[in-house]
Design a protein around this motif. Structure first.
Motif, PDB file in Angstrom:
ATOM      1  N   CYS A   1      -1.994   3.054  15.107  1.00 39.63           N
ATOM      2  CA  CYS A   1      -1.146   3.871  13.868  1.00 39.63           C
ATOM      3  C   CYS A   1      -0.761   5.178  14.271  1.00 39.63           C
ATOM      4  N   ALA A   2      -1.524   5.907  14.673  1.00 43.05           N
ATOM      5  CA  ALA A   2      -1.454   7.341  15.144  1.00 43.05           C
ATOM      6  C   ALA A   2      -0.118   7.321  16.152  1.00 43.05           C
TER       7      ALA A   2
ATOM      8  N   THR B   1       3.538   0.460  11.014  1.00 46.69           N
ATOM      9  CA  THR B   1       2.281   0.995  10.926  1.00 46.69           C
ATOM     10  C   THR B   1       1.772   0.321   9.466  1.00 46.69           C
ATOM     11  N   LEU B   2       2.278   0.259   8.435  1.00 45.45           N
ATOM     12  CA  LEU B   2       2.200  -0.206   7.316  1.00 45.45           C
ATOM     13  C   LEU B   2       1.773  -1.774   7.504  1.00 45.45           C
ATOM     14  N   VAL B   3       2.471  -2.426   8.207  1.00 47.92           N
ATOM     15  CA  VAL B   3       2.538  -3.915   8.477  1.00 47.92           C
ATOM     16  C   VAL B   3       0.951  -4.292   9.113  1.00 47.92           C
TER      17      VAL B   3
ATOM     18  N   VAL C   1      -6.145  -8.322   5.931  1.00 47.70           N
ATOM     19  CA  VAL C   1      -6.247  -9.780   5.849  1.00 47.70           C
ATOM     20  C   VAL C   1      -7.181 -10.250   6.845  1.00 47.70           C
ATOM     21  N   LEU C   2      -7.356 -10.024   8.100  1.00 53.63           N
ATOM     22  CA  LEU C   2      -8.135 -10.416   9.000  1.00 53.63           C
ATOM     23  C   LEU C   2      -9.590 -10.004   8.573  1.00 53.63           C
ATOM     24  N   GLN C   3      -9.691  -8.920   8.031  1.00 45.21           N
ATOM     25  CA  GLN C   3     -10.983  -8.375   7.653  1.00 45.21           C
ATOM     26  C   GLN C   3     -11.538  -9.273   6.587  1.00 45.21           C
ATOM     27  N   SER C   4     -10.785  -9.781   5.511  1.00 44.59           N
ATOM     28  CA  SER C   4     -11.093 -10.717   4.453  1.00 44.59           C
ATOM     29  C   SER C   4     -11.526 -11.960   5.198  1.00 44.59           C
TER      30      SER C   4
END
Length: 149
Positions: free
Chosen positions: A93-94, A45-47, A54-57
């Motif tokens: 994640c949920a 979930t954290l990964v 990173v993709l958003q950046s």
């Protein structure tokens, strides 16, 4: 990014299968397999959230390069307008945290290996998770100001 769901399903399913079906495994090993499955789901979930950041950046840089041709993923008439840019990751994640909860529940309920009451184990595990959360949260708050000069 597209490999994480398959990895998560394979890992979780394999560990659940190993803990539930194998007849010759000791209770301690089954307990450890389910705990590993739960902890792996929490880690994944954290990964996946980190990878999404990173993709958003990268998306931000692509949009800055040529804004008129950027496809941001929001249609003019969305069918589900309440689903934003992080909605798929949030849903995934949920589900991963739900699977982790089932792993922990099964480990403590079915395969608790100690003579001590399983509720002591649940309380200790909850205290451990709370401690880790507080450590991580304190680091996040400390680093929220950005890199120091």
């Amino acid at each position: 990014m597209n490999q994480i769901p398959a990895l998560a399903m394979t890992l979780t399913g394999g560990l659940w299968f190993g803990a539930g079906i194998s007849e010759n495994l000791d209770t301690e090993i089954r307990f450890a397999l389910l705990m590993l499955a739960g902890l792996s789901n929490m880690a994944l979930t954290l990964v996946v959230v980190r990878i999404r950041d990173v993709l958003q950046s990268y998306l931000d840089q692509i949009e800055a390069f040529h804004p008129p041709s950027f496809a941001g993923g929001t249609p003019k008439t969305p069918r589900a307008p309440w689903l934003g840019s992080y909605s798929m990751i949030t849903i995934f994640c949920a589900l991963m945290l739900l699977a982790a909860g089932f792993s922990f529940f099964g480990a403590f309920w079915k395969y608790w290996p100690l003579a001590l009451s399983r509720w002591w184990g649940v309380a200790g595990f909850a205290a451990l998770l709370l401690g880790l959360y507080l450590i991580i949260f304190s680091r996040v708050r400390r680093n929220a100001g950005g890199p120091s000069a």
